[in-house]
Design a protein around this motif. Structure first.
Motif, PDB file in Angstrom:
ATOM      1  N   ILE A 156      -3.090 -15.309   1.860  1.00 13.59           N
ATOM      2  CA  ILE A 156      -4.505 -14.954   1.991  1.00 13.59           C
ATOM      3  C   ILE A 156      -4.687 -13.808   2.988  1.00 13.59           C
ATOM      4  CG2 ILE A 156      -5.145 -16.631   3.774  1.00 13.59           C
ATOM      5  CD1 ILE A 156      -7.287 -15.765   0.722  1.00 13.59           C
ATOM      6  N   LEU A 157      -3.778 -13.706   3.965  1.00 11.84           N
ATOM      7  CA  LEU A 157      -3.854 -12.594   4.908  1.00 11.84           C
ATOM      8  C   LEU A 157      -3.608 -11.266   4.196  1.00 11.84           C
ATOM      9  CD1 LEU A 157      -2.061 -14.298   7.898  1.00 11.84           C
ATOM     10  CD2 LEU A 157      -4.441 -13.544   7.870  1.00 11.84           C
ATOM     11  N   ALA A 158      -2.811 -11.278   3.151  1.00 11.78           N
ATOM     12  CA  ALA A 158      -2.613 -10.081   2.335  1.00 11.78           C
ATOM     13  C   ALA A 158      -3.900  -9.737   1.592  1.00 11.78           C
ATOM     14  CB  ALA A 158      -1.468 -10.294   1.349  1.00 11.78           C
ATOM     15  N   ALA A 159      -4.597 -10.759   1.133  1.00  9.72           N
ATOM     16  CA  ALA A 159      -5.862 -10.539   0.411  1.00  9.72           C
ATOM     17  C   ALA A 159      -6.925  -9.929   1.322  1.00  9.72           C
ATOM     18  CB  ALA A 159      -6.360 -11.851  -0.203  1.00  9.72           C
ATOM     19  N   PHE A 160      -6.962 -10.339   2.589  1.00  7.90           N
ATOM     20  CA  PHE A 160      -7.916  -9.727   3.530  1.00  7.90           C
ATOM     21  C   PHE A 160      -7.661  -8.231   3.638  1.00  7.90           C
ATOM     22  CE2 PHE A 160      -9.265 -13.856   5.037  1.00  7.90           C
ATOM     23  CZ  PHE A 160     -10.534 -13.611   5.518  1.00  7.90           C
ATOM     24  N   TRP A 161      -6.389  -7.852   3.782  1.00  9.58           N
ATOM     25  CA  TRP A 161      -6.053  -6.429   3.898  1.00  9.58           C
ATOM     26  C   TRP A 161      -6.469  -5.691   2.627  1.00  9.58           C
ATOM     27  CZ3 TRP A 161      -3.709  -2.559   1.413  1.00  9.58           C
ATOM     28  CH2 TRP A 161      -3.528  -1.389   2.134  1.00  9.58           C
ATOM     29  N   HIS A 162      -6.166  -6.286   1.479  1.00 10.33           N
ATOM     30  CA  HIS A 162      -6.457  -5.641   0.199  1.00 10.33           C
ATOM     31  C   HIS A 162      -7.961  -5.468  -0.002  1.00 10.33           C
ATOM     32  CE1 HIS A 162      -6.450  -5.397  -4.321  1.00 10.33           C
ATOM     33  NE2 HIS A 162      -5.534  -4.502  -3.996  1.00 10.33           N
ATOM     34  N   ASP A 163      -8.747  -6.491   0.351  1.00 13.89           N
ATOM     35  CA  ASP A 163     -10.203  -6.372   0.214  1.00 13.89           C
ATOM     36  C   ASP A 163     -10.740  -5.224   1.062  1.00 13.89           C
ATOM     37  OD1 ASP A 163     -10.297  -8.421  -1.588  1.00 13.89           O
ATOM     38  OD2 ASP A 163     -11.277  -9.849  -0.258  1.00 13.89           O
ATOM     39  N   LYS A 164     -10.282  -5.145   2.308  1.00 18.00           N
ATOM     40  CA  LYS A 164     -10.753  -4.054   3.181  1.00 18.00           C
ATOM     41  C   LYS A 164     -10.318  -2.711   2.619  1.00 18.00           C
ATOM     42  CE  LYS A 164     -11.645  -1.774   7.198  1.00 18.00           C
ATOM     43  NZ  LYS A 164     -12.222  -1.850   8.464  1.00 18.00           N
ATOM     44  N   SER A 165      -9.068  -2.600   2.174  1.00 18.91           N
ATOM     45  CA  SER A 165      -8.594  -1.307   1.666  1.00 18.91           C
ATOM     46  C   SER A 165      -9.328  -0.907   0.392  1.00 18.91           C
ATOM     47  CB  SER A 165      -7.080  -1.322   1.437  1.00 18.91           C
ATOM     48  OG  SER A 165      -6.737  -2.122   0.327  1.00 18.91           O
ATOM     49  N   HIS A 166      -9.722  -1.865  -0.413  1.00 17.82           N
ATOM     50  CA  HIS A 166     -10.456  -1.540  -1.639  1.00 17.82           C
ATOM     51  C   HIS A 166     -11.869  -1.039  -1.339  1.00 17.82           C
ATOM     52  CE1 HIS A 166      -8.894  -2.498  -5.782  1.00 17.82           C
ATOM     53  NE2 HIS A 166      -7.827  -2.447  -5.016  1.00 17.82           N
ATOM     54  N   LYS A 167     -12.404  -1.460  -0.220  1.00 19.97           N
ATOM     55  CA  LYS A 167     -13.768  -1.054   0.123  1.00 19.97           C
ATOM     56  C   LYS A 167     -13.791   0.192   0.999  1.00 19.97           C
ATOM     57  CE  LYS A 167     -15.951  -5.368  -0.850  1.00 19.97           C
ATOM     58  NZ  LYS A 167     -14.917  -5.998  -1.573  1.00 19.97           N
ATOM     59  N   THR A 168     -12.653   0.501   1.649  1.00 22.04           N
ATOM     60  CA  THR A 168     -12.612   1.648   2.566  1.00 22.04           C
ATOM     61  C   THR A 168     -11.412   2.536   2.275  1.00 22.04           C
ATOM     62  OG1 THR A 168     -11.370   0.396   4.193  1.00 22.04           O
ATOM     63  CG2 THR A 168     -13.773   0.372   4.415  1.00 22.04           C
ATOM     64  N   GLY A 169     -11.054   2.669   1.015  1.00 20.29           N
ATOM     65  CA  GLY A 169      -9.877   3.456   0.644  1.00 20.29           C
ATOM     66  C   GLY A 169      -9.886   4.869   1.196  1.00 20.29           C
ATOM     67  N   ILE A 170     -11.053   5.486   1.255  1.00 21.73           N
ATOM     68  CA  ILE A 170     -11.129   6.854   1.781  1.00 21.73           C
ATOM     69  C   ILE A 170     -10.855   6.850   3.274  1.00 21.73           C
ATOM     70  CG2 ILE A 170     -12.701   8.772   2.234  1.00 21.73           C
ATOM     71  CD1 ILE A 170     -14.017   8.138  -0.473  1.00 21.73           C
ATOM     72  N   GLU A 171     -11.464   5.922   3.996  1.00 28.55           N
ATOM     73  CA  GLU A 171     -11.262   5.829   5.444  1.00 28.55           C
ATOM     74  C   GLU A 171      -9.788   5.634   5.777  1.00 28.55           C
ATOM     75  OE1 GLU A 171     -11.975   2.439   8.812  1.00 28.55           O
ATOM     76  OE2 GLU A 171     -13.455   2.595   7.227  1.00 28.55           O
ATOM     77  N   TRP A 172      -9.114   4.778   5.028  1.00 29.49           N
ATOM     78  CA  TRP A 172      -7.706   4.490   5.292  1.00 29.49           C
ATOM     79  C   TRP A 172      -6.775   5.442   4.553  1.00 29.49           C
ATOM     80  CZ3 TRP A 172      -7.017  -1.556   5.311  1.00 29.49           C
ATOM     81  CH2 TRP A 172      -7.571  -2.072   6.486  1.00 29.49           C
ATOM     82  N   LYS A 173      -7.332   6.285   3.700  1.00 25.66           N
ATOM     83  CA  LYS A 173      -6.586   7.311   2.970  1.00 25.66           C
ATOM     84  C   LYS A 173      -5.500   6.753   2.042  1.00 25.66           C
ATOM     85  CE  LYS A 173      -7.444  10.993   6.339  1.00 25.66           C
ATOM     86  NZ  LYS A 173      -8.766  10.635   6.528  1.00 25.66           N
ATOM     87  N   PHE A 174      -5.836   5.684   1.314  1.00 21.74           N
ATOM     88  CA  PHE A 174      -4.958   5.128   0.301  1.00 21.74           C
ATOM     89  C   PHE A 174      -5.611   5.287  -1.059  1.00 21.74           C
ATOM     90  CE2 PHE A 174      -3.626   2.359   3.900  1.00 21.74           C
ATOM     91  CZ  PHE A 174      -2.292   2.736   3.925  1.00 21.74           C
TER      92      PHE A 174
END
Length: 134
Positions: free
Chosen positions: A69-87
């Motif tokens: 589930i800790l992986a899912a937290f990271w994935h949710d954030k990256s999906h919503k802020t992909g530009i900020e994190w540059k992925f």
């Protein structure tokens, strides 16, 4: 690109995971920190995660366990802020797969979740802002 998980939240630590009844979302009381390819990414406390963002048929298999589930937290954030994190979405999904491996999720489950998010993740990619538990 190859992604190396240098560090991620310890799955044995008590993060105060809470599941919101009737909604199916999770949140944690403290911030989470992940270091990937030498760069640290932070997730604020009280950010909501819906667990694995995968088709409903697969949710019945994978979303009932806290494993990964800790992986899912990271994935949710990256999906919503992909530009900020540059992925890109593809990179975000690959990192999810690597984080699941880091957390001991079995190979078959990792690949099924990975292919599920590849197939359906476009629906949520950068479409909604992060949500927080009040």
């Amino acid at each position: 690109m190859k992604f190396i998980i240098n560090s991620a939240p310890d799955p044995d630590q008590d993060y105060g995971f809470k599941k919101i009844k009737g909604v199916g979302n999770y949140y944690v009381d403290i911030p989470l920190s992940y270091t990937i390819n030498g760069k640290t990414y932070a997730i604020q406390a009280n950010v909501l995660s819906d667990g694995y963002s995968i088709p409903k048929a697969a949710q019945s298999i994978f979303s009932k366990t806290m494993l990964g589930i800790l992986a899912a937290f990271w994935h949710d954030k990256s999906h919503k802020t992909g530009i900020e994190w540059k992925f890109t979405r593809a990179e975000s999904d690959k990192i999810l797969r690597e984080l699941m491996k880091y957390y001991g999720v079995g190979r078959t489950a990792r690949w099924l979740v990975y292919f599920s998010v590849r197939a359906g993740g476009w629906k949520s990619w950068k479409k909604r802002p992060l949500s927080y538990h009040k």
